[in-house]
Design a protein around this motif. Structure first.
Motif, short mmCIF file in Angstrom:
data_model
loop_
_atom_site.label_atom_id
_atom_site.label_comp_id
_atom_site.label_asym_id
_atom_site.label_seq_id
_atom_site.Cartn_x
_atom_site.Cartn_y
_atom_site.Cartn_z
N GLU A 278 10.29 12.00 12.67
CA GLU A 278 10.66 13.28 13.27
C GLU A 278 11.78 13.99 12.51
OE1 GLU A 278 8.82 10.73 16.42
OE2 GLU A 278 10.32 10.46 14.84
N VAL A 279 12.55 13.26 11.68
CA VAL A 279 13.67 13.91 10.98
C VAL A 279 13.38 14.12 9.50
CG1 VAL A 279 15.33 12.96 12.62
CG2 VAL A 279 14.87 11.73 10.49
N ILE A 280 12.14 13.85 9.08
CA ILE A 280 11.77 14.10 7.69
C ILE A 280 10.51 14.96 7.64
CG2 ILE A 280 12.74 11.90 6.91
CD1 ILE A 280 9.87 10.81 6.76
N ASP A 281 10.19 15.44 6.47
CA ASP A 281 8.95 16.18 6.26
C ASP A 281 7.90 15.16 5.83
OD1 ASP A 281 6.82 17.66 5.20
OD2 ASP A 281 8.14 19.31 4.62
N ILE A 282 7.02 14.77 6.75
CA ILE A 282 6.05 13.72 6.42
C ILE A 282 5.06 14.18 5.36
CG2 ILE A 282 6.26 12.62 8.68
CD1 ILE A 282 3.50 13.79 9.38
N LEU A 283 4.88 15.48 5.20
CA LEU A 283 3.99 15.96 4.15
C LEU A 283 4.60 15.66 2.78
CD1 LEU A 283 1.48 17.45 3.18
CD2 LEU A 283 2.74 19.61 3.48
N GLU A 284 5.84 16.03 2.59
CA GLU A 284 6.49 15.79 1.30
C GLU A 284 6.61 14.30 1.00
OE1 GLU A 284 10.07 17.84 0.37
OE2 GLU A 284 9.43 19.71 1.27
N ILE A 285 6.94 13.51 2.00
CA ILE A 285 7.09 12.07 1.77
C ILE A 285 5.73 11.45 1.46
CG2 ILE A 285 6.83 11.10 4.09
CD1 ILE A 285 9.59 10.23 1.59
N SER A 286 4.66 12.02 1.98
CA SER A 286 3.31 11.53 1.67
C SER A 286 2.94 11.85 0.23
CB SER A 286 2.29 12.15 2.62
OG SER A 286 2.52 11.74 3.94
N TRP A 287 3.38 13.01 -0.26
CA TRP A 287 3.16 13.33 -1.68
C TRP A 287 3.87 12.31 -2.56
CZ3 TRP A 287 4.54 19.28 -1.40
CH2 TRP A 287 3.52 19.94 -0.68
N VAL A 288 5.09 11.96 -2.18
CA VAL A 288 5.85 10.97 -2.94
C VAL A 288 5.12 9.62 -2.92
CG1 VAL A 288 8.00 9.65 -3.05
CG2 VAL A 288 8.07 12.10 -2.57
N LEU A 289 4.59 9.25 -1.76
CA LEU A 289 3.85 7.99 -1.65
C LEU A 289 2.66 7.99 -2.61
CD1 LEU A 289 3.23 5.26 -0.36
CD2 LEU A 289 2.03 6.49 1.47
N CYS A 290 1.95 9.10 -2.67
CA CYS A 290 0.80 9.20 -3.58
C CYS A 290 1.22 8.97 -5.03
CB CYS A 290 0.13 10.57 -3.44
SG CYS A 290 -0.80 10.80 -1.90
N GLU A 291 2.36 9.54 -5.41
CA GLU A 291 2.83 9.37 -6.79
C GLU A 291 3.30 7.95 -7.06
OE1 GLU A 291 5.69 12.41 -7.64
OE2 GLU A 291 4.17 14.00 -7.72
N LYS A 292 3.94 7.33 -6.08
CA LYS A 292 4.38 5.95 -6.26
C LYS A 292 3.18 5.01 -6.39
CE LYS A 292 8.97 5.96 -4.13
NZ LYS A 292 9.69 5.22 -5.20
N LEU A 293 2.16 5.24 -5.57
CA LEU A 293 0.96 4.42 -5.66
C LEU A 293 0.23 4.66 -6.98
CD1 LEU A 293 -0.43 4.79 -2.02
CD2 LEU A 293 0.75 2.82 -3.00
N ARG A 294 0.21 5.90 -7.42
CA ARG A 294 -0.41 6.23 -8.71
C ARG A 294 0.28 5.47 -9.85
NH1 ARG A 294 1.52 11.76 -10.67
NH2 ARG A 294 3.31 10.39 -10.99
N ASP A 295 1.60 5.41 -9.80
CA ASP A 295 2.35 4.80 -10.89
C ASP A 295 2.39 3.27 -10.81
OD1 ASP A 295 2.85 7.36 -11.76
OD2 ASP A 295 4.85 7.46 -10.84
N LYS A 296 2.48 2.73 -9.59
CA LYS A 296 2.69 1.29 -9.42
C LYS A 296 1.41 0.52 -9.09
CE LYS A 296 7.48 1.64 -7.73
NZ LYS A 296 8.11 0.67 -8.68
N TYR A 297 0.53 1.11 -8.31
CA TYR A 297 -0.67 0.40 -7.86
C TYR A 297 -1.90 1.32 -7.93
CZ TYR A 297 2.78 -2.88 -6.07
OH TYR A 297 3.83 -3.77 -5.97
#
Length: 288
Positions: free
Chosen positions: A202-221
């Motif tokens: 509720e205190v973050i932008d879940i859309l932006e954090i989801s974009w970050v997750l996609c990039e982390k998964l792209r780079d790491k896994y």
């Protein structure tokens, strides 16, 4: 990630918990610090160490079944090199639990011998359990006590009260609410805590954090990302990968757009529950 920078989230119960820990540290023989096995460094609250002082400490890397085992082994080796007692466990599957139970009397052997010399037969060890929010403390207590006294849910800050919990393993546990920083100024830590759910959605932008997750998964896994979401091209940036996943899953709205909130919620849930695979967000090489 503008709204991830400098997150301020320090509810009143956290300040109260910190005071409680300070006031009751003299009652315990040791401290068990729970950390999230996926982010062992980011889930380490420096405020906790200041409060603990010289008390013997056991680090429990919880939720180990969600983390990359190879990376977890590296973290354990790294922490042991710092002369820190560390064990990886998963309280739901009981993975590593026997190792944890054996390690407590080993590291507290001098205290147990002291009890015997003083004729304090039957005196249990007393341990304070500390950790950031949503690190799995309630499940840990339930596993240790073999009961379901602590209410558990995958939401940060749920365990609000303090209580002693007896176990059949010769140790009594002092429950404390989870703690976060007064202000999260480190972007790397803030992102990792948000991804694992230690910071409320509720205190973050879940859309932006989801974009970050996609990039982390792209780079790491990349293999896990491509396999889970049937992707043939993951070379794009976060929001591009995100949109491809949304369309693959059929998260569409009228006019041909995508349902961003639905896709973001799905991605975070599947990462946090391990549906994408065993994933660690940081390695010792990246941090140390």
């Amino acid at each position: 990630m503008s709204n991830i920078d400098n997150i301020g989230w320090y509810p009143g119960h956290m300040a109260k918990a910190k005071r409680y820990i300070q006031a009751n540290m003299s009652l315990v023989d040791m401290v068990i610090e729970l950390r999230d096995c996926r982010i062992p460094e980011s889930s380490k609250n420096p405020n906790i160490q200041k409060v603990i002082g010289e008390k013997p400490k056991l680090i429990v890397l919880n939720k180990s079944s969600l983390a990359d085992k190879t990376t977890t082994d590296k973290w354990i080796s790294c922490l042991k090199e710092e002369h820190t007692n560390t064990v990886a466990v998963d309280c739901k599957s009981l993975q590593g639990f026997n190792t944890l139970i054996d390690l407590i009397p080993q590291m507290m052997s001098e205290k147990l011998e002291y009890f015997q010399r003083k004729g304090m037969y039957g005196r249990n060890l007393r341990a304070m359990v500390v950790g950031v929010t949503n690190v799995g403390k309630s499940t840990f207590f339930n596993t240790m006590s073999r009961t379901k006294k602590a209410k558990t849910e995958n939401k940060p800050g749920l365990t609000r009260t303090t209580q002693w919990i007896k176990t059949p393993y010769g140790v009594e546990l002092l429950d404390t609410p989870g703690l976060l920083w007064e202000k999260l100024e480190n972007k790397h830590i803030a992102i990792n805590l948000a991804l694992t759910g230690a910071i409320r959605d509720e205190v973050i932008d879940i859309l932006e954090i989801s974009w970050v997750l996609c990039e982390k998964l792209r780079d790491k896994y990349p293999e896990l990302l491509a396999e889970r979401y049937k992707l043939t091209d993951i070379s794009g940036v976060g929001h591009e990968i995100f949109e491809t996943i949304a369309r693959k899953r059929g998260f569409l709205i009228s006019g041909g757009g995508i349902d961003e909130e639905r896709c973001a919620t799905m991605l975070l849930e599947e990462f946090r529950s391990g549906k994408i695979g065993r994933i660690s967000l940081e390695t010792p090489e990246e941090i140390l």
